[in-house]
Write a protein that holds these residues in place. Structure first.
Motif, PDB file in Angstrom:
ATOM      1  N   MET A   1      -3.525   8.060  -0.647  1.00 29.82           N
ATOM      2  CA  MET A   1      -2.237   7.804  -1.050  1.00 29.82           C
ATOM      3  C   MET A   1      -1.105   7.579   0.135  1.00 29.82           C
ATOM      4  O   MET A   1      -1.183   8.635   0.886  1.00 29.82           O
ATOM      5  CB  MET A   1      -1.741   8.770  -2.382  1.00 29.82           C
ATOM      6  CG  MET A   1      -2.614   8.645  -3.506  1.00 29.82           C
ATOM      7  SD  MET A   1      -1.971   9.014  -5.027  1.00 29.82           S
ATOM      8  CE  MET A   1      -0.920   7.576  -5.735  1.00 29.82           C
ATOM      9  N   ILE A   2      -0.167   6.975  -0.261  1.00 30.22           N
ATOM     10  CA  ILE A   2       0.956   6.918   0.782  1.00 30.22           C
ATOM     11  C   ILE A   2       2.127   7.794   0.293  1.00 30.22           C
ATOM     12  O   ILE A   2       2.586   7.728  -0.927  1.00 30.22           O
ATOM     13  CB  ILE A   2       1.524   5.644   1.107  1.00 30.22           C
ATOM     14  CG1 ILE A   2       0.453   4.632   1.760  1.00 30.22           C
ATOM     15  CG2 ILE A   2       2.710   5.524   2.016  1.00 30.22           C
ATOM     16  CD1 ILE A   2       0.695   3.253   1.772  1.00 30.22           C
ATOM     17  N   THR A   3       2.690   8.528   0.725  1.00 28.30           N
ATOM     18  CA  THR A   3       3.999   9.385   0.455  1.00 28.30           C
ATOM     19  C   THR A   3       5.343   8.817   1.027  1.00 28.30           C
ATOM     20  O   THR A   3       5.344   8.459   2.393  1.00 28.30           O
ATOM     21  CB  THR A   3       3.750  10.857   0.935  1.00 28.30           C
ATOM     22  OG1 THR A   3       2.719  11.383   0.370  1.00 28.30           O
ATOM     23  CG2 THR A   3       5.156  11.661   0.413  1.00 28.30           C
ATOM     24  N   GLU A   4       6.145   8.409   0.413  1.00 27.24           N
ATOM     25  CA  GLU A   4       7.340   7.707   0.568  1.00 27.24           C
ATOM     26  C   GLU A   4       8.598   8.767   0.066  1.00 27.24           C
ATOM     27  O   GLU A   4       8.569   9.071  -1.166  1.00 27.24           O
ATOM     28  CB  GLU A   4       7.434   6.592   0.142  1.00 27.24           C
ATOM     29  CG  GLU A   4       7.906   5.242   0.891  1.00 27.24           C
ATOM     30  CD  GLU A   4       7.935   3.970   0.245  1.00 27.24           C
ATOM     31  OE1 GLU A   4       8.997   3.767  -0.583  1.00 27.24           O
ATOM     32  OE2 GLU A   4       6.999   3.260   0.699  1.00 27.24           O
ATOM     33  N   GLU A   5       9.447   8.749   0.783  1.00 28.56           N
ATOM     34  CA  GLU A   5      10.920   9.257   0.274  1.00 28.56           C
ATOM     35  C   GLU A   5      11.884   8.406   0.467  1.00 28.56           C
ATOM     36  O   GLU A   5      12.285   7.798   1.440  1.00 28.56           O
ATOM     37  CB  GLU A   5      10.943  10.435   1.350  1.00 28.56           C
ATOM     38  CG  GLU A   5       9.781  11.831   1.296  1.00 28.56           C
ATOM     39  CD  GLU A   5      10.611  12.895   1.331  1.00 28.56           C
ATOM     40  OE1 GLU A   5      11.682  13.344   1.309  1.00 28.56           O
ATOM     41  OE2 GLU A   5       9.629  13.887   1.667  1.00 28.56           O
ATOM     42  N   VAL A   6      12.344   8.180  -0.724  1.00 31.68           N
ATOM     43  CA  VAL A   6      13.590   7.066  -1.210  1.00 31.68           C
ATOM     44  C   VAL A   6      14.741   7.861  -1.762  1.00 31.68           C
ATOM     45  O   VAL A   6      14.393   8.226  -2.996  1.00 31.68           O
ATOM     46  CB  VAL A   6      12.920   5.962  -1.572  1.00 31.68           C
ATOM     47  CG1 VAL A   6      14.041   4.921  -1.995  1.00 31.68           C
ATOM     48  CG2 VAL A   6      11.756   5.279  -1.056  1.00 31.68           C
ATOM     49  N   LYS A   7      15.668   7.772  -1.254  1.00 29.53           N
ATOM     50  CA  LYS A   7      17.091   8.282  -2.139  1.00 29.53           C
ATOM     51  C   LYS A   7      16.756   9.568  -2.707  1.00 29.53           C
ATOM     52  O   LYS A   7      16.922   9.694  -4.001  1.00 29.53           O
ATOM     53  CB  LYS A   7      17.421   7.036  -3.172  1.00 29.53           C
ATOM     54  CG  LYS A   7      17.685   5.998  -2.752  1.00 29.53           C
ATOM     55  CD  LYS A   7      18.327   5.060  -3.715  1.00 29.53           C
ATOM     56  CE  LYS A   7      18.753   3.629  -3.012  1.00 29.53           C
ATOM     57  NZ  LYS A   7      19.406   2.778  -4.196  1.00 29.53           N
ATOM     58  N   ASN A  16      -4.092   0.812  -1.372  1.00 33.99           N
ATOM     59  CA  ASN A  16      -4.669  -0.717  -1.720  1.00 33.99           C
ATOM     60  C   ASN A  16      -3.895  -1.639  -2.443  1.00 33.99           C
ATOM     61  O   ASN A  16      -3.911  -2.825  -2.311  1.00 33.99           O
ATOM     62  CB  ASN A  16      -6.094  -0.708  -2.314  1.00 33.99           C
ATOM     63  CG  ASN A  16      -6.117   0.029  -3.714  1.00 33.99           C
ATOM     64  OD1 ASN A  16      -5.261   0.717  -4.136  1.00 33.99           O
ATOM     65  ND2 ASN A  16      -6.661  -0.423  -4.725  1.00 33.99           N
ATOM     66  N   LEU A  17      -2.839  -0.986  -3.187  1.00 31.95           N
ATOM     67  CA  LEU A  17      -1.705  -1.841  -3.798  1.00 31.95           C
ATOM     68  C   LEU A  17      -0.371  -2.037  -2.952  1.00 31.95           C
ATOM     69  O   LEU A  17       0.574  -2.848  -3.306  1.00 31.95           O
ATOM     70  CB  LEU A  17      -1.342  -1.402  -5.047  1.00 31.95           C
ATOM     71  CG  LEU A  17      -2.561  -1.087  -6.020  1.00 31.95           C
ATOM     72  CD1 LEU A  17      -2.073  -0.275  -7.245  1.00 31.95           C
ATOM     73  CD2 LEU A  17      -3.234  -2.543  -6.314  1.00 31.95           C
ATOM     74  N   ALA A  18      -0.225  -1.355  -1.884  1.00 32.48           N
ATOM     75  CA  ALA A  18       1.141  -1.231  -1.214  1.00 32.48           C
ATOM     76  C   ALA A  18       1.680  -2.535  -0.782  1.00 32.48           C
ATOM     77  O   ALA A  18       2.842  -2.741  -0.741  1.00 32.48           O
ATOM     78  CB  ALA A  18       0.872  -0.161  -0.113  1.00 32.48           C
ATOM     79  N   GLY A  19       0.524  -3.446  -0.141  1.00 27.64           N
ATOM     80  CA  GLY A  19       0.728  -4.648   0.349  1.00 27.64           C
ATOM     81  C   GLY A  19       1.039  -5.917  -0.638  1.00 27.64           C
ATOM     82  O   GLY A  19       1.222  -6.972  -0.258  1.00 27.64           O
ATOM     83  N   GLU A  20       0.667  -5.617  -1.715  1.00 26.19           N
ATOM     84  CA  GLU A  20       0.701  -6.764  -2.686  1.00 26.19           C
ATOM     85  C   GLU A  20       2.228  -7.091  -3.272  1.00 26.19           C
ATOM     86  O   GLU A  20       2.970  -6.444  -3.819  1.00 26.19           O
ATOM     87  CB  GLU A  20       0.108  -6.241  -3.934  1.00 26.19           C
ATOM     88  CG  GLU A  20      -1.342  -6.038  -3.863  1.00 26.19           C
ATOM     89  CD  GLU A  20      -2.321  -7.237  -3.709  1.00 26.19           C
ATOM     90  OE1 GLU A  20      -2.092  -8.324  -3.989  1.00 26.19           O
ATOM     91  OE2 GLU A  20      -2.933  -7.138  -2.455  1.00 26.19           O
ATOM     92  N   ALA A  21       2.408  -8.469  -2.951  1.00 30.46           N
ATOM     93  CA  ALA A  21       3.752  -9.095  -3.112  1.00 30.46           C
ATOM     94  C   ALA A  21       3.772  -9.259  -4.871  1.00 30.46           C
ATOM     95  O   ALA A  21       2.901  -9.600  -5.621  1.00 30.46           O
ATOM     96  CB  ALA A  21       3.468 -10.622  -2.585  1.00 30.46           C
ATOM     97  N   GLY A  22       4.839  -8.980  -5.121  1.00 28.98           N
ATOM     98  CA  GLY A  22       5.241  -8.980  -6.500  1.00 28.98           C
ATOM     99  C   GLY A  22       4.984  -7.886  -7.530  1.00 28.98           C
ATOM    100  O   GLY A  22       4.958  -7.678  -8.734  1.00 28.98           O
ATOM    101  N   LEU A  23       4.465  -6.536  -6.790  1.00 35.99           N
ATOM    102  CA  LEU A  23       3.842  -5.639  -7.799  1.00 35.99           C
ATOM    103  C   LEU A  23       4.916  -4.339  -6.690  1.00 35.99           C
ATOM    104  O   LEU A  23       4.701  -3.803  -5.784  1.00 35.99           O
ATOM    105  CB  LEU A  23       2.463  -5.161  -7.208  1.00 35.99           C
ATOM    106  CG  LEU A  23       2.125  -3.865  -7.926  1.00 35.99           C
ATOM    107  CD1 LEU A  23       2.188  -4.025  -9.660  1.00 35.99           C
ATOM    108  CD2 LEU A  23       0.621  -3.518  -7.649  1.00 35.99           C
ATOM    109  N   VAL A  24       5.524  -3.741  -7.582  1.00 35.70           N
ATOM    110  CA  VAL A  24       6.110  -2.439  -7.467  1.00 35.70           C
ATOM    111  C   VAL A  24       5.795  -1.232  -8.234  1.00 35.70           C
ATOM    112  O   VAL A  24       5.371  -1.404  -9.375  1.00 35.70           O
ATOM    113  CB  VAL A  24       7.838  -2.540  -7.606  1.00 35.70           C
ATOM    114  CG1 VAL A  24       8.541  -1.179  -7.185  1.00 35.70           C
ATOM    115  CG2 VAL A  24       8.537  -3.461  -6.938  1.00 35.70           C
ATOM    116  N   HIS A  25       4.991  -0.374  -7.398  1.00 32.54           N
ATOM    117  CA  HIS A  25       4.273   0.838  -8.175  1.00 32.54           C
ATOM    118  C   HIS A  25       4.612   2.147  -7.338  1.00 32.54           C
ATOM    119  O   HIS A  25       4.857   2.176  -6.366  1.00 32.54           O
ATOM    120  CB  HIS A  25       2.940   0.413  -8.213  1.00 32.54           C
ATOM    121  CG  HIS A  25       2.188   0.752  -6.935  1.00 32.54           C
ATOM    122  ND1 HIS A  25       2.312   0.036  -5.775  1.00 32.54           N
ATOM    123  CD2 HIS A  25       1.523   1.913  -6.415  1.00 32.54           C
ATOM    124  CE1 HIS A  25       1.529   0.559  -4.678  1.00 32.54           C
ATOM    125  NE2 HIS A  25       1.197   1.789  -4.986  1.00 32.54           N
ATOM    126  N   ALA A  26       4.443   3.311  -8.239  1.00 27.20           N
ATOM    127  CA  ALA A  26       4.543   4.651  -7.643  1.00 27.20           C
ATOM    128  C   ALA A  26       4.233   5.499  -8.737  1.00 27.20           C
ATOM    129  O   ALA A  26       4.225   5.378  -9.746  1.00 27.20           O
ATOM    130  CB  ALA A  26       6.121   4.943  -7.167  1.00 27.20           C
TER     131      ALA A  26
END
Length: 188
Positions: A1-7, A16-26
């Motif tokens: 899994m990728i860890t991301e810090e946002v706001k 495997n889903l991170a680069g999919e256009a049109g999909l926002v997930h977390a």
């Protein structure tokens, strides 16, 4: 899994889903919200003893951080079933819309945030990259025994023509067998 810090949010994303256009997930963590102890910040559970306004504010914070329209959010009132609900129209006005007695949401409508909650069960995102259909699923041991994943894929196939080979999936962190012993009758 990728860890991301946002706001101020700490979010986990499936590689495997991170680069999919049109999909926002977390998969969210408890960081970045307004709930006091014992909920420690980003509580999204409307069925807890936390104030409902806190859960609502936290959901707004999460949607804002992910760039999603809060007013179109659909969540589940999970019941450890294999019930799958298809979201056919975008919710608006009263957020978050709650689908009763449901443990999976499926849609092909863009910009409809679908929310599943878990303490220790698996949360799974399914994405049909060819047809743009997506699902989010909550599965504990009961859902697994009821084969909820098969139900999700069957609904996606019936509604959107999804072929299993076109689906990418990501499964969240969850409890492990070493931390969740079960008796032999359940295993059977």
């Amino acid at each position: 899994m990728i860890t991301e810090e946002v706001k101020g949010l700490k979010l986990l994303k499936f590689e495997n889903l991170a680069g999919e256009a049109g999909l926002v997930h977390a998969v969210s963590t408890r960081s970045g919200g307004v709930s006091p102890a014992p909920y420690h910040s980003l509580n999204l559970g409307f069925g807890t003893r936390d104030l409902p306004d806190n859960a609502l504010k936290n959901l707004k914070i999460l949607c804002d951080g992910m760039g999603l329209p809060f007013e179109r959010t659909v969540r589940m009132r999970q019941a450890h079933t294999s019930n799958v609900r298809v979201i056919e129209t975008a919710a608006s006005g009263i957020a978050p819309y709650a689908a009763e007695d449901t443990d999976a949401l499926v849609t092909n409508i863009k910009s409809v945030p679908m929310l599943a909650l878990s303490a220790d069960c698996a949360l799974t995102v399914f994405y049909d990259r060819v047809r743009g259909a997506a699902a989010v699923c909550h599965s504990g041991w009961r859902g697994a025994v009821l084969n909820i994943y098969s139900q999700v894929l069957a609904v996606m196939r019936l509604r959107f023509g999804t072929e299993p080979g076109d689906v990418l999936a990501g499964v969240s962190p969850m409890i492990s067998a070493e931390n969740y012993p079960v008796k032999d009758d359940l295993l059977e």
